[in-house]
Design a protein around this motif. Structure first.
Motif, PDB file in Angstrom:
ATOM      1  N   PRO A   1     -13.061   8.936  -0.452  1.00 39.08           N
ATOM      2  CA  PRO A   1     -14.134   8.205   0.223  1.00 39.08           C
ATOM      3  C   PRO A   1     -15.494   8.491  -0.412  1.00 39.08           C
ATOM      4  O   PRO A   1     -15.817   9.636  -0.736  1.00 39.08           O
ATOM      5  N   ALA A   2     -16.284   7.424  -0.564  1.00 41.81           N
ATOM      6  CA  ALA A   2     -17.592   7.544  -1.209  1.00 41.81           C
ATOM      7  C   ALA A   2     -18.708   7.856  -0.228  1.00 41.81           C
ATOM      8  O   ALA A   2     -19.859   7.942  -0.629  1.00 41.81           O
ATOM      9  N   SER A   3     -18.400   8.033   1.039  1.00 41.36           N
ATOM     10  CA  SER A   3     -19.470   8.319   1.982  1.00 41.36           C
ATOM     11  C   SER A   3     -19.220   9.539   2.854  1.00 41.36           C
ATOM     12  O   SER A   3     -19.987  10.480   2.816  1.00 41.36           O
ATOM     13  N   PRO A   4     -18.135   9.595   3.620  1.00 41.99           N
ATOM     14  CA  PRO A   4     -17.962  10.760   4.505  1.00 41.99           C
ATOM     15  C   PRO A   4     -17.819  12.045   3.709  1.00 41.99           C
ATOM     16  O   PRO A   4     -17.364  12.038   2.567  1.00 41.99           O
ATOM     17  N   GLU A   5     -18.196  13.143   4.316  1.00 38.37           N
ATOM     18  CA  GLU A   5     -18.119  14.437   3.637  1.00 38.37           C
ATOM     19  C   GLU A   5     -16.702  15.004   3.704  1.00 38.37           C
ATOM     20  O   GLU A   5     -16.460  16.059   4.289  1.00 38.37           O
ATOM     21  N   VAL A   6     -15.789  14.272   3.121  1.00 38.19           N
ATOM     22  CA  VAL A   6     -14.422  14.756   2.956  1.00 38.19           C
ATOM     23  C   VAL A   6     -14.091  14.691   1.476  1.00 38.19           C
ATOM     24  O   VAL A   6     -14.699  13.922   0.720  1.00 38.19           O
ATOM     25  N   ILE A   7     -13.147  15.518   1.059  1.00 39.30           N
ATOM     26  CA  ILE A   7     -12.767  15.540  -0.350  1.00 39.30           C
ATOM     27  C   ILE A   7     -11.881  14.333  -0.654  1.00 39.30           C
ATOM     28  O   ILE A   7     -12.217  13.472  -1.461  1.00 39.30           O
ATOM     29  N   HIS A   8     -10.718  14.278  -0.023  1.00 39.14           N
ATOM     30  CA  HIS A   8      -9.809  13.148  -0.091  1.00 39.14           C
ATOM     31  C   HIS A   8      -9.488  12.740   1.344  1.00 39.14           C
ATOM     32  O   HIS A   8      -9.720  13.510   2.276  1.00 39.14           O
ATOM     33  N   SER A   9      -8.928  11.546   1.504  1.00 32.75           N
ATOM     34  CA  SER A   9      -8.528  11.119   2.845  1.00 32.75           C
ATOM     35  C   SER A   9      -7.144  10.503   2.791  1.00 32.75           C
ATOM     36  O   SER A   9      -6.627  10.180   1.712  1.00 32.75           O
ATOM     37  N   GLY A  10      -6.553  10.325   3.972  1.00 29.78           N
ATOM     38  CA  GLY A  10      -5.207   9.789   4.070  1.00 29.78           C
ATOM     39  C   GLY A  10      -5.167   8.296   4.322  1.00 29.78           C
ATOM     40  O   GLY A  10      -4.270   7.803   5.012  1.00 29.78           O
ATOM     41  N   ASP A  11      -6.127   7.569   3.761  1.00 26.91           N
ATOM     42  CA  ASP A  11      -6.168   6.112   3.916  1.00 26.91           C
ATOM     43  C   ASP A  11      -5.203   5.438   2.944  1.00 26.91           C
ATOM     44  O   ASP A  11      -4.812   6.029   1.925  1.00 26.91           O
ATOM     45  N   PRO A  12      -4.816   4.178   3.206  1.00 27.08           N
ATOM     46  CA  PRO A  12      -3.856   3.488   2.341  1.00 27.08           C
ATOM     47  C   PRO A  12      -4.423   3.224   0.950  1.00 27.08           C
ATOM     48  O   PRO A  12      -5.616   2.993   0.780  1.00 27.08           O
ATOM     49  N   VAL A  13      -3.538   3.250  -0.037  1.00 29.60           N
ATOM     50  CA  VAL A  13      -3.901   3.051  -1.445  1.00 29.60           C
ATOM     51  C   VAL A  13      -3.234   1.767  -1.939  1.00 29.60           C
ATOM     52  O   VAL A  13      -2.021   1.592  -1.752  1.00 29.60           O
TER      53      VAL A  13
ATOM     54  N   VAL B   1       0.867  -1.179   0.000  1.00 30.59           N
ATOM     55  CA  VAL B   1       0.000   0.000   0.000  1.00 30.59           C
ATOM     56  C   VAL B   1       0.899   1.223   0.000  1.00 30.59           C
ATOM     57  O   VAL B   1       2.055   1.168   0.446  1.00 30.59           O
ATOM     58  N   ILE B   2       0.374   2.338  -0.510  1.00 32.65           N
ATOM     59  CA  ILE B   2       1.172   3.544  -0.611  1.00 32.65           C
ATOM     60  C   ILE B   2       0.389   4.730  -0.066  1.00 32.65           C
ATOM     61  O   ILE B   2      -0.834   4.808  -0.217  1.00 32.65           O
ATOM     62  N   TYR B   3       1.094   5.602   0.617  1.00 34.60           N
ATOM     63  CA  TYR B   3       0.571   6.891   1.072  1.00 34.60           C
ATOM     64  C   TYR B   3       1.381   7.960   0.341  1.00 34.60           C
ATOM     65  O   TYR B   3       2.604   8.049   0.542  1.00 34.60           O
ATOM     66  N   ALA B   4       0.746   8.751  -0.488  1.00 36.35           N
ATOM     67  CA  ALA B   4       1.493   9.718  -1.288  1.00 36.35           C
ATOM     68  C   ALA B   4       2.309  10.660  -0.409  1.00 36.35           C
ATOM     69  O   ALA B   4       3.431  11.033  -0.760  1.00 36.35           O
TER      70      ALA B   4
END
Length: 423
Positions: free
Chosen positions: A335-347, A47-50
């Motif tokens: 994320p397809a649900s929370p009202e955030v634009i992008h998140s810092g979850d693993p890719v 997994v990668i975190y930019a």
């Protein structure tokens, strides 16, 4: 040496968070993705975190990091927007991205209430932007070049400083206009001028439907090695978004426009055709970007994102893993649900190709790929990992070129001539 070319297929916003409607899985974990699963089974995963765990990057910040460039070399997205539209840029100027907006006055300030329609309001928006071109404040000249729907590149001449905060509340339709503030004392003059410029714009636009121009993404061109100087690779970067093509131009990659339509699988197949053509032409690096998964995430419907990922996977059955190191990953989670634009979850991150070992991962997804041999990567790790797999790593301890941050086997070498040159 058996040097392999490198191909990166960047699925923008591919990662997600777990959703109850998907049985506690993310969209990519719930999706049926036989082609990506097959790639994982044949390759090495992680997994990668930019930027880092929990850090939610914009696409331009994420791509800059993934391509092996440092924050101190980052010129700002407004510079990329200008380059991506064919404008010339100079370090003599400071750039910001300007946007015409409607605003209403409230007790606690001016609040943004929407934005111009891209077609219905196009002519009016362009006229209003042009009416604010060329304003001078405190020896600084604010020049606007209209792009579309009231959005423009702002170029500031006269010794400005780019270290100023945004007045635009990014991605918020109803939010107060922010006051520009200096990040360092040296930027006080520019921040004060930007505030006065904003007030002058509002005076000129008084009584209009669109009555303010906001600013964001401040920056200026910065010196940095080209992609070939840093990584020993030359090639192509294909994307629809102008700012990404501008980012490619900024590091010396050939930028190609790759249009996205209502047929995402077809779009991805056309990108893979381009990959094969560019490999045939001798490129040692080909990067293709597709935004479909990110757009599906912004709908905030997990089922739509799951369906989009299944559609995109259907186009990934013929990757050139027989002749190149092929990587499939994303730049961030959307994320397809929370009202955030992008998140810092693993890719999820997978690479396959000649000589790449297969680990024990057989599924493309955040949880599965986290168990792969590559572990947890950060953005600056991507190119060294791919260069190593392609038999192109720079042997640390040697210094064959003068380029800052070089990490790939150099393609640009300066030989010692038999006879010294005459001066």
């Amino acid at each position: 040496m058996n040097l392999q070319p490198i191909v990166v297929i960047l699925l923008d916003g591919v990662a997600d968070r777990a959703h109850e409607s998907l049985g506690g899985r993310t969209g990519v974990e719930a999706a049926r993705t036989p082609n990506l699963d097959r790639l994982c089974a044949a390759g090495s995963c992680g997994v990668i975190y930019a930027i880092g765990p929990g850090r939610a990057p914009s696409s331009e910040v994420a791509h800059w990091s993934l391509l092996g460039y440092r924050p101190d070399e980052f010129p700002g997205r407004a510079v990329f927007e200008a380059l991506g539209r064919g404008q010339e840029v100079s370090a003599e100027h400071v750039f910001a991205y300007a946007a015409l907006r409607p605003a209403e006055r409230r007790n606690d300030g001016w609040w943004l209430t929407g934005r111009p329609h891209p077609t219905d309001d196009a002519a009016e928006a362009e006229r209003l932007v042009r009416s604010c071109d060329g304003i001078e404040v405190d020896g600084l000249t604010f020049a606007l070049e209209h792009l579309w729907r009231g959005e423009a590149i702002l170029r500031i001449a006269g010794g400005a400083d780019e270290r100023v905060t945004d007045t635009d509340a990014f991605f918020r339709a109803r939010h107060p206009i922010l006051r520009p503030q200096a990040l360092v004392p040296e930027a006080d003059r520019t921040a004060h001028a930007a505030e006065e410029w904003t007030r002058e714009v509002m005076r000129r636009l008084e009584g209009e439907r669109f009555n303010v121009i906001t600013l964001k993404w401040w920056g200026r061109p910065r010196a940095a090695p080209t992609f070939e100087q840093r990584h020993g690779l030359h090639g192509t970067f294909a994307a629809e978004s102008a700012f990404l093509r501008g980012l490619a131009r900024a590091v010396g990659l050939e930028a190609l426009e790759a249009v996205e339509t209502e047929d995402p699988a077809g779009d991805l197949r056309r990108r893979l055709t381009l990959v094969r053509e560019r490999l045939d032409a001798g490129d040692t690096f080909v990067f293709v970007h597709q935004k479909s998964a990110d757009a599906a995430g912004h709908t905030k419907d997990p089922l739509r994102k799951q369906a989009m990922l299944e559609t995109m996977d259907s186009a990934l059955g013929a990757l050139p893993t027989d002749r190149a190191i092929v990587c499939v990953t994303g730049d961030h989670a959307t994320p397809a649900s929370p009202e955030v634009i992008h998140s810092g979850d693993p890719v999820p991150f997978v690479m396959a190709g000649p000589g790449v070992r297969a680990d024990r991962v057989h599924e493309f997804g955040e949880s599965a790929c986290a168990g792969g041999i590559l572990g947890q990567l950060r953005g600056p790790d991507m190119l060294p990992v791919l260069l190593n797999a392609a038999d192109r790593p720079l042997f640390l301890g040697s210094r064959p070129t003068p380029f800052d941050g070089a990490d790939g086997y150099p393609s640009l070498l300066e030989p010692l001539l038999y006879d010294p040159p005459l001066f």
